[in-house]
Design a protein around this motif. Structure first.
Motif, PDB file in Angstrom:
ATOM      1  N   ALA A   1      23.052  -4.959   0.537  1.00 41.22           N
ATOM      2  CA  ALA A   1      22.826  -4.281   1.663  1.00 41.22           C
ATOM      3  C   ALA A   1      21.526  -3.518   1.660  1.00 41.22           C
ATOM      4  CB  ALA A   1      23.677  -3.259   2.006  1.00 41.22           C
ATOM      5  N   LEU A   2      20.392  -4.268   2.190  1.00 40.91           N
ATOM      6  CA  LEU A   2      18.823  -3.642   2.169  1.00 40.91           C
ATOM      7  C   LEU A   2      18.439  -3.489   3.545  1.00 40.91           C
ATOM      8  CD1 LEU A   2      16.323  -2.941   0.493  1.00 40.91           C
ATOM      9  CD2 LEU A   2      15.974  -5.221   0.542  1.00 40.91           C
ATOM     10  N   SER A   3      18.334  -2.302   3.825  1.00 42.70           N
ATOM     11  CA  SER A   3      17.712  -2.115   5.374  1.00 42.70           C
ATOM     12  C   SER A   3      16.076  -1.960   5.051  1.00 42.70           C
ATOM     13  CB  SER A   3      18.143  -0.722   5.860  1.00 42.70           C
ATOM     14  OG  SER A   3      17.666  -0.561   7.008  1.00 42.70           O
ATOM     15  N   ILE A   4      15.296  -2.645   5.905  1.00 41.63           N
ATOM     16  CA  ILE A   4      14.004  -2.757   5.689  1.00 41.63           C
ATOM     17  C   ILE A   4      13.122  -2.403   6.991  1.00 41.63           C
ATOM     18  CG2 ILE A   4      11.878  -4.425   5.359  1.00 41.63           C
ATOM     19  CD1 ILE A   4      14.148  -6.435   3.887  1.00 41.63           C
ATOM     20  N   LYS A   5      12.193  -1.435   6.832  1.00 43.48           N
ATOM     21  CA  LYS A   5      11.179  -0.978   7.692  1.00 43.48           C
ATOM     22  C   LYS A   5       9.975  -1.753   7.196  1.00 43.48           C
ATOM     23  CE  LYS A   5      13.581   3.093   9.423  1.00 43.48           C
ATOM     24  NZ  LYS A   5      13.209   4.611   9.612  1.00 43.48           N
ATOM     25  N   ALA A   6       9.338  -2.697   7.907  1.00 45.17           N
ATOM     26  CA  ALA A   6       7.977  -3.321   7.405  1.00 45.17           C
ATOM     27  C   ALA A   6       6.883  -3.306   8.232  1.00 45.17           C
ATOM     28  CB  ALA A   6       8.525  -4.815   7.228  1.00 45.17           C
ATOM     29  N   PHE A   7       5.968  -2.425   7.675  1.00 46.66           N
ATOM     30  CA  PHE A   7       4.860  -2.063   8.409  1.00 46.66           C
ATOM     31  C   PHE A   7       3.619  -2.733   8.139  1.00 46.66           C
ATOM     32  CE2 PHE A   7       7.699   1.512   8.934  1.00 46.66           C
ATOM     33  CZ  PHE A   7       7.950   1.423  10.082  1.00 46.66           C
TER      34      PHE A   7
ATOM     35  N   THR B   1      11.246   1.394   2.903  1.00 44.93           N
ATOM     36  CA  THR B   1       9.995   1.390   3.804  1.00 44.93           C
ATOM     37  C   THR B   1       9.018   0.713   3.046  1.00 44.93           C
ATOM     38  OG1 THR B   1      10.915   3.626   5.129  1.00 44.93           O
ATOM     39  CG2 THR B   1       8.441   2.776   5.345  1.00 44.93           C
ATOM     40  N   ILE B   2       8.298  -0.139   3.657  1.00 44.35           N
ATOM     41  CA  ILE B   2       7.411  -1.167   2.943  1.00 44.35           C
ATOM     42  C   ILE B   2       6.061  -1.360   3.696  1.00 44.35           C
ATOM     43  CG2 ILE B   2       6.847  -3.164   1.778  1.00 44.35           C
ATOM     44  CD1 ILE B   2       9.954  -3.494   1.772  1.00 44.35           C
ATOM     45  N   VAL B   3       4.968  -0.982   3.158  1.00 37.57           N
ATOM     46  CA  VAL B   3       3.703  -1.374   4.061  1.00 37.57           C
ATOM     47  C   VAL B   3       2.659  -2.083   3.146  1.00 37.57           C
ATOM     48  CG1 VAL B   3       1.558   0.049   5.042  1.00 37.57           C
ATOM     49  CG2 VAL B   3       3.956   1.284   4.752  1.00 37.57           C
ATOM     50  N   SER B   4       2.492  -3.254   3.937  1.00 34.12           N
ATOM     51  CA  SER B   4       1.810  -4.203   3.207  1.00 34.12           C
ATOM     52  C   SER B   4       0.864  -5.053   4.259  1.00 34.12           C
ATOM     53  CB  SER B   4       2.922  -5.379   2.865  1.00 34.12           C
ATOM     54  OG  SER B   4       1.941  -6.322   2.164  1.00 34.12           O
TER      55      SER B   4
ATOM     56  N   GLU C   1      -2.049  -0.314   9.352  1.00 33.27           N
ATOM     57  CA  GLU C   1      -2.353   0.180  10.523  1.00 33.27           C
ATOM     58  C   GLU C   1      -0.911   0.508  11.438  1.00 33.27           C
ATOM     59  OE1 GLU C   1      -5.216  -2.913   9.188  1.00 33.27           O
ATOM     60  OE2 GLU C   1      -3.103  -2.804   9.592  1.00 33.27           O
ATOM     61  N   GLU C   2      -0.174  -0.090  11.374  1.00 35.70           N
ATOM     62  CA  GLU C   2       1.141   0.281  12.154  1.00 35.70           C
ATOM     63  C   GLU C   2       1.592   1.432  11.349  1.00 35.70           C
ATOM     64  OE1 GLU C   2       2.757  -4.343  13.417  1.00 35.70           O
ATOM     65  OE2 GLU C   2       3.449  -3.280  11.519  1.00 35.70           O
ATOM     66  N   TYR C   3       1.653   1.618  10.326  1.00 38.51           N
ATOM     67  CA  TYR C   3       2.384   2.740   9.482  1.00 38.51           C
ATOM     68  C   TYR C   3       1.320   4.192   9.869  1.00 38.51           C
ATOM     69  CZ  TYR C   3       4.292   5.493   5.582  1.00 38.51           C
ATOM     70  OH  TYR C   3       4.922   6.477   4.848  1.00 38.51           O
TER      71      TYR C   3
ATOM     72  N   THR D   1       0.751  -1.175  -0.017  1.00 39.50           N
ATOM     73  CA  THR D   1      -0.006  -0.009   0.162  1.00 39.50           C
ATOM     74  C   THR D   1       0.954   1.186   0.239  1.00 39.50           C
ATOM     75  OG1 THR D   1      -0.122   0.043   2.477  1.00 39.50           O
ATOM     76  CG2 THR D   1      -1.844  -1.100   0.975  1.00 39.50           C
ATOM     77  N   HIS D   2       2.133   0.957   0.325  1.00 38.70           N
ATOM     78  CA  HIS D   2       3.107   2.114   0.359  1.00 38.70           C
ATOM     79  C   HIS D   2       4.369   1.496   0.342  1.00 38.70           C
ATOM     80  CE1 HIS D   2       5.108   6.126   1.169  1.00 38.70           C
ATOM     81  NE2 HIS D   2       6.003   5.203   2.228  1.00 38.70           N
TER      82      HIS D   2
END
Length: 82
Positions: A65-71, A33-36, A74-76, A19-20
């Protein structure tokens, strides 16, 4: 040659419903930054595994190197409002 942030976004979108998504690069490392909704009910390591699965062999050959923020959505939304 490293892929572009836009290419990384495309790779992830092909494997995960997003979704983002926003990917940045400093020239060597990628920061995503991934929202799913697919992350719902999953622990952090499981979320990262979904992203690595979407990236496939590119994680071994193109991206080191891949840094991931996964939300979840609702969390996002909660983090964005804070």
């Amino acid at each position: 040659m490293l892929p572009t942030p836009e290419q990384i976004e495309s790779y992830i979108k092909q494997g995960i419903e997003c979704t983002h998504i926003h990917v940045e690069s400093d020239g060597q490392h990628f920061f995503a930054t991934i929202v799913s909704p697919e992350f719902a009910g999953k622990r952090l390591v499981q979320r990262h595994q979904l992203v690595y699965g979407a990236m496939g062999d590119r994680m071994k050959t193109e991206v080191h190197a891949l840094s991931i923020k996964a939300f979840t959505p609702e969390e996002y939304a909660k983090n964005s409002a804070a």
